[in-house]
Write an enzyme that holds these catalytic residues in place. Structure first.
Site, short mmCIF file in Angstrom:
data_model
loop_
_atom_site.label_atom_id
_atom_site.label_comp_id
_atom_site.label_asym_id
_atom_site.label_seq_id
_atom_site.Cartn_x
_atom_site.Cartn_y
_atom_site.Cartn_z
CG ASP A 170 9.60 0.48 1.89
OD1 ASP A 170 9.28 -0.66 1.48
OD2 ASP A 170 8.93 1.11 2.73
CG ASP B 40 4.21 -2.92 6.10
OD1 ASP B 40 5.19 -3.43 5.52
OD2 ASP B 40 3.93 -1.71 6.04
#
Ligand code: GLA
Length: 405
Positions: A168, A223
């Site tokens: 990430d 997301d």
């Protein structure tokens, strides 16, 4: 005059973009790759990775029993046999970084048996094991990140038996994504253990221009949320980067929400169809331990999965849009047939047609049509195929031209 030539330039650019998207869709253009930073092809992810990830459903609460139960369910539900391979623990498995060894210690409350034993268990079920970390100082949930420790973390993951690493991009202010992900890949390579490398910087630094040859998949979007609009927005965003997708590296519009409850069954079929036609990674994100048959049947539909996993490895494109809410998506397949998704984004039932001219088939060609969701043949057609498509729904078919007699 200036405005006119500017306009013409824009038209020219639009045509060029359409052509290159078309070449990519035909598999005739080379994917974008920077030879200077590319690592040699390691043979992984020749088709889009398939698996399960804890985050969409279990957020910051993964634990060892859950992971074992999920692995069991992957087997008993038929998902493993349908092609789902990786069981990935997302954020929140970490406890702290040990001062003496510099290694990340898994949270002892939720992972008392440690990661090696858990990976062994997942492997014993014929599956592969994945873990999450962050290229910056902390993960997105504020736990310990890998910055400054890529080598030690990569070695630790390899020792634990990790097969897939998602990295990430939170707490990475001042860092350069391409550099950091390149360094992380170097660290993974140095372990000698093959690991799929999932780059997750949300499309923020145009990974479609640099990530091929560094990662095996790269997020192209923010997301996903378990909502129709979010799912479509991610599909539309990822559709811009058709040229970047090819065996070994894939655009990732984020993990699946199928089965999480925020969309209807028709909407989830659209979600799954779009991911398949875009050759997106298929990473389930629902509670597969308890899913009803109606959801399981979406996730294990082998004919739709075969579209996603086709060895030609091109990302499908929109070839026509009869109105803003009605779309015809097409993906060329290795046997010369074409997968077509007739997508109705509107709130009312609509007829959508695909003409053979959009498929590069001469009018008059006889083609057989197979309905992939109904799992039935729709007969022979000679210039177009049309279907009534439910609101927020899809009809997905495979169209194969018949050889002339
Ligand atoms: C980011 C990622 C998500 C997930 C979370 C975990 O938001 O994009 O996919 O990994 O972090 O905290």
């Amino acid at each position: 005059m200036a405005a006119r030539s500017g306009g013409m330039l824009l038209v020219g650019l639009a045509v060029a973009t359409a052509l290159s998207a078309c070449d990519a869709f035909r598999g005739t253009s080379e994917p974008v790759v920077d030879e200077e930073t590319a690592f040699p092809d390691d043979g992984l992810a020749q088709t889009p990775p398939m698996g399960f990830n804890t985050f969409n459903r279990f957020f910051c609460r993964p634990d060892e029993q859950l992971v074992r139960d999920i692995a069991d369910s992957m087997v008993s539900s038929g998902m493993r046999d349908a092609g789902y391979q990786y069981v990935v623990i997302d954020d929140c498995w970490q406890g702290w970084r040990d001062g003496a060894t510099s290694r990340i210690v898994p949270d002892p409350q939720r992972f008392p048996g440690g990661m090696r034993a858990l990976a062994d268990y997942v492997h014993s079920r014929g599956l592969k094991f994945g873990l999450y970390t962050d290229a910056g100082w902390r993960t997105c949930q504020g736990l310990v990140g890998s910055y400054g420790f890529y080598d030690v973390d990569a070695r630790t993951f390899a020792e634990w038996g990790v097969d897939y690493v998602k990295v990430d991009w939170c707490y990475a202010d001042g860092l350069t994504a391409r550099t950091q992900y390149g360094e992380f890949r170097t660290a993974l390579l140095a372990t000698g253990r093959p690991m799929v490398f999932s780059i997750c910087e949300w499309g923020s630094t145009r990974p479609s221009e640099w990530a091929r040859g560094i990662g095996h998949l790269w997020r192209t979007t923010p997301d996903i949320q378990d909502r129709w609009e979010s799912m479509l927005a991610n599909a539309d965003a990822s559709a811009r980067y058709v040229r970047a997708a090819a065996p070994g590296g894939w655009n990732d519009p984020d993990m699946l929400e199928v089965g999480n409850g925020g969309m209807t069954a028709d909407e989830y079929r659209v979600h799954f169809s779009l991911w398949a036609i875009m050759a997106a990674p298929l990473i389930a994100g629902n509670d597969i331990r308890t899913m009803p048959d109606s959801i399981r049947e979406i996730l294990v539909n082998r004919e739709v999965i075969a579209v996603d996993q086709d060895s030609l490895g091109v990302q499908g494109i929109v070839v026509s849009q009869p109105s803003p809410d009605l779309q015809v998506w097409v993906k060329l397949l290795s046997d010369g047939s074409q997968a077509v998704a007739l997508v109705n984004r509107s709130g009312t039932i609509a007829d959508i047609a695909v003409g053979w001219s959009s498929l590069g088939l001469p009018t008059g060609t006889t083609a057989s049509v197979r309905d992939l969701w109904a799992r039935s043949d729709r007969g022979l057609h000679s210039d177009r195929f049309a279907a009534a498509v439910p609101p927020h729904g899809v009809v997905m078919v495979r169209i194969a031209g018949q050889p002339a007699r």
